[in-house]
Design a protein around this motif. Structure first.
Motif, PDB file in Angstrom:
ATOM      1  N   TYR A  62     -18.746  21.159 -31.818  1.00 52.98           N
ATOM      2  CA  TYR A  62     -19.948  21.120 -30.984  1.00 52.98           C
ATOM      3  C   TYR A  62     -21.002  20.184 -31.570  1.00 52.98           C
ATOM      4  O   TYR A  62     -21.744  19.533 -30.822  1.00 52.98           O
ATOM      5  CB  TYR A  62     -20.530  22.517 -30.818  1.00 52.98           C
ATOM      6  N   TRP A  69     -21.000  21.951 -25.209  1.00 52.62           N
ATOM      7  CA  TRP A  69     -21.613  23.266 -25.061  1.00 52.62           C
ATOM      8  C   TRP A  69     -22.635  23.269 -23.930  1.00 52.62           C
ATOM      9  O   TRP A  69     -22.866  24.307 -23.294  1.00 52.62           O
ATOM     10  CB  TRP A  69     -22.213  23.776 -26.375  1.00 52.62           C
ATOM     11  N   ARG A  77     -25.925  25.508 -29.359  1.00 51.59           N
ATOM     12  CA  ARG A  77     -24.617  25.412 -30.007  1.00 51.59           C
ATOM     13  C   ARG A  77     -24.212  26.768 -30.591  1.00 51.59           C
ATOM     14  O   ARG A  77     -23.064  27.195 -30.474  1.00 51.59           O
ATOM     15  CB  ARG A  77     -24.677  24.374 -31.125  1.00 51.59           C
ATOM     16  N   ASP A 115     -16.009  22.764 -20.545  1.00 54.47           N
ATOM     17  CA  ASP A 115     -16.275  22.655 -21.977  1.00 54.47           C
ATOM     18  C   ASP A 115     -14.942  22.510 -22.718  1.00 54.47           C
ATOM     19  O   ASP A 115     -14.176  23.457 -22.849  1.00 54.47           O
ATOM     20  CB  ASP A 115     -17.022  23.925 -22.424  1.00 54.47           C
TER      21      ASP A 115
END
Length: 234
Positions: A62, A69, A77, A115
């Motif tokens: 991330y 994210w 995060r 994601d």
């Protein structure tokens, strides 16, 4: 697990206290450890280390891929990593109920718009859950399958290979991980994946020895690009 409740009751009545060297009562040993073998304790620690390692990898991914994210709708995060820690399927409707290899593979699919970090790490975490029979603690009568642990370790190799090789139509990596610039070389992802693989391989060997079975090794060419099954092994 009725047998376990009965065993705990007997342990609590008969062994709830013990005398220390000075003759005083010592209650530092938790009764549950009386129904755990050394292998059970190793399994507890091994599983926890593997899960925490994957969550660390998620955090690192991330940091290098912050848009992921944000695509997942997380507030930060840290919130995205916490959501992965919970592993609640409804949190990712874009995965359509997929888990393990199917979910992980989505991270490297051109058409997937969700994601990608979540897809990959959720897939790997659910493999670990399956390899440890969806248990967080282990006791004397619990059993594990060394093949599931072994395949999960190999899937970590698949993941690190895909992170370094799979690209989109524009030729860009789907997810940034290791920095291979000679002037700024960073292999922290590979090191953490290597640590996780070592833990899983060690656990697979321990379980194979306990089960009285050998553990054959597969060649890298077989598992370089395809996630192996875990839940479906019988």
């Amino acid at each position: 697990m009725r047998w376990l409740a009965i065993l705990f009751a007997l342990v609590m009545m008969a062994c709830s206290t013990k005398l220390g060297k000075d003759g005083h009562t010592d209650t530092t040993v938790h009764p549950k450890y009386l129904v755990k073998s050394e292998i059970d304790r190793i399994a507890d620690t091994n599983r926890e280390e593997v899960v925490n390692g994957l969550l660390l990898i998620a955090d690192k991914l991330y940091k290098r891929n912050p848009k992921e994210w944000k695509k997942g709708g997380a507030a930060s995060r840290e919130a995205a990593v916490d959501k992965l820690k919970q592993r609640v399927y409804r949190n990712w409707p874009e995965l359509s109920g997929m888990r393990e290899g199917q979910a992980a593979a989505l991270a490297f699919t051109e058409a997937y718009s969700g994601d990608r970090v979540a897809a990959l790490v959720f897939g790997l975490l659910t493999m670990v859950d399956a390899a440890f029979e969806h248990k967080e603690e282990f006791y004397i009568l619990d059993s594990l399958d060394e093949r599931k642990l072994y395949n999960t370790a190999r899937n970590m190799e698949v993941a690190i290979w895909k992170l370094g090789h799979d690209r989109d139509a524009a030729g860009e990596l789907f997810l940034l991980s290791n920095e291979l610039d000679p002037n700024n070389r960073n292999l922290s992802f590979e090191r953490e994946f290597g640590r996780i693989m070592g833990l899983l391989d060690f656990m697979a060997k321990v379980v194979a020895d306990r089960n009285g079975r050998g553990l054959s090794r597969l060649t890298h060419s077989v598992v370089s690009t395809i996630f192996l099954p875990v839940s479906f092994l019988k």
